[in-house]
Design a protein around this motif. Structure first.
Motif, PDB file in Angstrom:
ATOM      1  N   ALA A  29       0.811  -1.219  -0.012  1.00  0.00           N
ATOM      2  CA  ALA A  29      -0.011   0.083  -0.027  1.00  0.00           C
ATOM      3  C   ALA A  29       1.001   1.303   0.071  1.00  0.00           C
ATOM      4  O   ALA A  29       0.405   2.286  -0.241  1.00  0.00           O
ATOM      5  CB  ALA A  29      -0.943   0.004   1.329  1.00  0.00           C
ATOM      6  N   ASN A 262     -10.727  -7.161 -10.382  1.00  0.00           N
ATOM      7  CA  ASN A 262     -11.412  -6.586  -9.494  1.00  0.00           C
ATOM      8  C   ASN A 262     -11.987  -7.581  -8.507  1.00  0.00           C
ATOM      9  O   ASN A 262     -12.714  -8.360  -8.950  1.00  0.00           O
ATOM     10  CB  ASN A 262     -12.449  -5.437 -10.074  1.00  0.00           C
ATOM     11  N   THR A 263     -12.176  -6.977  -7.156  1.00  0.00           N
ATOM     12  CA  THR A 263     -12.593  -7.721  -6.076  1.00  0.00           C
ATOM     13  C   THR A 263     -14.294  -7.409  -5.615  1.00  0.00           C
ATOM     14  O   THR A 263     -14.444  -6.146  -5.640  1.00  0.00           O
ATOM     15  CB  THR A 263     -11.919  -7.561  -4.856  1.00  0.00           C
ATOM     16  N   PRO A 270      -9.316 -12.019  -2.849  1.00  0.00           N
ATOM     17  CA  PRO A 270      -9.117 -10.930  -3.956  1.00  0.00           C
ATOM     18  C   PRO A 270      -9.646 -11.588  -5.311  1.00  0.00           C
ATOM     19  O   PRO A 270      -9.411 -12.687  -5.840  1.00  0.00           O
ATOM     20  CB  PRO A 270      -7.623 -10.475  -3.822  1.00  0.00           C
ATOM     21  N   SER A 272      -7.978 -11.136  -7.906  1.00  0.00           N
ATOM     22  CA  SER A 272      -6.887 -11.879  -8.762  1.00  0.00           C
ATOM     23  C   SER A 272      -6.863 -13.292  -8.493  1.00  0.00           C
ATOM     24  O   SER A 272      -6.319 -14.026  -9.188  1.00  0.00           O
ATOM     25  CB  SER A 272      -5.456 -10.964  -8.224  1.00  0.00           C
ATOM     26  N   ARG A 351     -14.641  -3.552  -4.495  1.00  0.00           N
ATOM     27  CA  ARG A 351     -13.583  -2.816  -3.586  1.00  0.00           C
ATOM     28  C   ARG A 351     -12.384  -2.370  -4.503  1.00  0.00           C
ATOM     29  O   ARG A 351     -11.350  -3.416  -4.681  1.00  0.00           O
ATOM     30  CB  ARG A 351     -13.042  -3.870  -2.823  1.00  0.00           C
ATOM     31  N   TYR A 352     -12.498  -1.464  -5.339  1.00  0.00           N
ATOM     32  CA  TYR A 352     -11.275  -0.868  -6.152  1.00  0.00           C
ATOM     33  C   TYR A 352      -9.918  -0.870  -5.456  1.00  0.00           C
ATOM     34  O   TYR A 352     -10.058  -0.505  -4.300  1.00  0.00           O
ATOM     35  CB  TYR A 352     -11.779   0.155  -6.863  1.00  0.00           C
ATOM     36  N   GLU A 353      -8.972  -1.367  -6.105  1.00  0.00           N
ATOM     37  CA  GLU A 353      -7.651  -1.052  -5.852  1.00  0.00           C
ATOM     38  C   GLU A 353      -7.255   0.317  -5.645  1.00  0.00           C
ATOM     39  O   GLU A 353      -7.154   1.111  -6.823  1.00  0.00           O
ATOM     40  CB  GLU A 353      -6.468  -1.822  -6.241  1.00  0.00           C
ATOM     41  N   ARG A 381     -14.348   4.416  -1.136  1.00  0.00           N
ATOM     42  CA  ARG A 381     -13.905   3.237  -0.454  1.00  0.00           C
ATOM     43  C   ARG A 381     -13.862   3.520   1.112  1.00  0.00           C
ATOM     44  O   ARG A 381     -13.213   4.278   1.259  1.00  0.00           O
ATOM     45  CB  ARG A 381     -12.847   2.674  -1.057  1.00  0.00           C
ATOM     46  N   VAL A 384      -9.785   1.623   3.506  1.00  0.00           N
ATOM     47  CA  VAL A 384      -8.629   1.450   2.714  1.00  0.00           C
ATOM     48  C   VAL A 384      -7.293   1.508   3.362  1.00  0.00           C
ATOM     49  O   VAL A 384      -7.114   2.586   3.575  1.00  0.00           O
ATOM     50  CB  VAL A 384      -8.678   1.729   1.263  1.00  0.00           C
ATOM     51  N   LYS A 398      -7.423   2.046  -9.665  1.00  0.00           N
ATOM     52  CA  LYS A 398      -7.030   1.388 -10.714  1.00  0.00           C
ATOM     53  C   LYS A 398      -8.097   0.346 -11.115  1.00  0.00           C
ATOM     54  O   LYS A 398      -9.023  -0.051 -10.539  1.00  0.00           O
ATOM     55  CB  LYS A 398      -5.710   0.152 -10.350  1.00  0.00           C
TER      56      LYS A 398
END
Length: 451
Positions: A29, A262-263, A270, A272, A351-353, A381, A384, A398
């Motif tokens: 982060a 995206n989650t 996640p 990914s 939940r965007y990164e 969000r 975060v 992102k």
């Protein structure tokens, strides 16, 4: 000479935990994202203002080629048709057109965008429940692929066929019990016999000829076995209409709905880790279709798909600037940035990164990120993990390419500029920042109310 006061924030006691570092010994982060495809974020904001959408041409082309390779290596004839509604920016549509994509549209204004980009009529798939007779006539004259959604649409097309003195080739949209809740409002149901009756009805007067089938499993389908079920039912249905009604298909369309990294808010893992690969989707569909068509003794129809999110999500980011940082009454950290939910509508699902765009230290704190819309629901969000950020710092949201622009609106703020980072590193402005003249150009004030 007056001295500038240093930034001060009342100290708080924070609990710090271990186990969040990556293999390089630093919390991800806190690792800044300073560039997008080699373009410096600070320079992008300097040139085009904040907030700013940034499109990566390289990512867009890579995603298309990956999808094409996955299916073409498993099926003889494949055609990708990009779902315009996902993001109808002309530069994005033109890039995918350059790669070989057809246009899949569900409205006539999207159809007109495709026309203005010089898509051949035969390279446009016209879907959706709302097609007027006038718009269907244009599609028929242009040779577009029309997937019928209702009995009323069949009747309209029969009228057009009579008037033009020609047989019109059509596709039939099916809905199937593939997941819950089923999308039964679109097309004709397979399980209860509606779809068979629709094909029979379309063929009975000799004015229409069914040459295609289309269905859509849903949105963000992260279970590839859903497409296995679809393929099995497609084979069963094709066999039924081939043997009983003499239908031979030219096209079979599995729709879109492929997931991305995206989650989802309700997901424990996640995206990914949960998102199937394009190879997974292709493996779920192609062997079943090919085996079924071989048993039937028919030539495999051309395989269509209509991806949107899977192509554009990772190809677009949103840069925003911190307006203020504050401590909430709950004790939580809050940030206000210059981009609101009017630019990020899909944050209700994902939940965007978030990434910082500059060095901000290595200590992180769960932070609530708010937009600038002066509405309490304007939360980009919650909780975060971010390092300490101050006014003027940049953050990057992102992978926002799907639906966020096409569903954006002018609410309290104008929509920002959009740029594309090209393969050669150049940065092209592909949509100008809106202003008051743009917003009001379609309005008129009655003469007696003018001051």
């Amino acid at each position: 000479m007056a001295t500038q006061k240093e930034y001060y924030e009342k100290p708080v006691i924070l609990r710090h935990t271990v186990g969040l570092t990556n293999k390089f010994g630093r919390n991800p982060a806190t690792t800044p994202m300073k560039m997008i495809d080699g373009a410096h974020i600070s320079k992008l904001i300097e040139d085009h203002g904040s907030p700013l959408y940034v499109v990566s041409e390289a990512t867009l082309r890579r995603k298309y080629r990956d999808l094409k390779r996955a299916f073409e290596s498993r099926y003889p004839t494949v055609q990708i048709s990009y779902s315009f509604k996902t993001n109808y920016l002309s530069a994005i549509c033109a890039t995918l057109q350059d790669e070989g994509a057809f246009a899949e549209v569900v409205s006539f204004f999207e159809y007109e965008i495709a026309q203005r980009l010089n898509y051949s009529g035969q390279d446009i798939i016209f879907n959706g429940p709302d097609k007027s007779k006038e718009h269907l006539e244009v599609a028929v004259d242009s040779g577009s692929i029309i997937n019928v959604d209702s009995m009323e649409e069949i009747a309209l097309l029969e009228e057009i066929a009579k008037e033009k003195g020609k047989v019109i080739e059509i596709g039939i949209r099916l809905n199937m019990e593939l997941n819950y809740p089923p999308w039964s409002r679109f097309g004709f149901n397979y399980e209860n016999g509606q779809a068979f009756e629709a094909v029979k009805r379309a063929e009975i007067n000799g004015l229409l000829k069914v040459v295609g089938l289309m269905t859509h499993a849903g949105t963000y389908v992260d279970d590839a076995t859903i497409y296995q079920k679809m393929a099995i039912k497609y084979v069963e249905f094709y066999q039924a209409i081939h043997e009983k009604l003499g239908v031979t298909l030219k096209n079979i369309d599995i729709g879109g709905g492929f997931a991305t990294i995206n989650t989802l808010h309700q997901s424990w893992l996640p995206g990914s880790q949960t998102c199937p690969s394009f190879d997974d989707y292709a493996d779920a569909v192609c062997p079943i279709l090919l085996a079924g068509f071989a048993r039937m003794g028919v030539t495999p129809p051309r395989l269509f798909m209509e991806p949107g999110r899977a192509l554009v999500d990772e190809a677009m980011h949103l840069i925003a600037t911190v307006i203020s940082a504050k401590r909430l009454t709950t004790g939580e950290k809050g940030l206000v940035v210059d981009a609101g939910v009017n630019l990020l509508s899909s944050n209700q699902w994902y939940r965007y990164e978030f990434a910082v765009a500059q060095e901000c230290g290595t200590m992180v704190e769960n932070t609530n990120v708010f937009g600038n819309l002066c509405m309490n629901i304007d939360v980009l969000r919650s909780a975060v993990p971010l390092p300490a950020l101050h006014r003027g710092d940049r953050i990057v949201v992102k992978n926002v390419g799907a639906y966020n622009f096409s569903q954006s609106l002018q609410f309290i703020q104008f929509r920002p500029a959009i740029v594309m980072v090209r393969l050669n590193g150049d940065v092209d402005l592909i949509r100008k920042r809106e202003d008051t003249d743009y917003l009001l150009r379609l309005e008129a004030v009655p003469q007696d109310l003018k001051k």
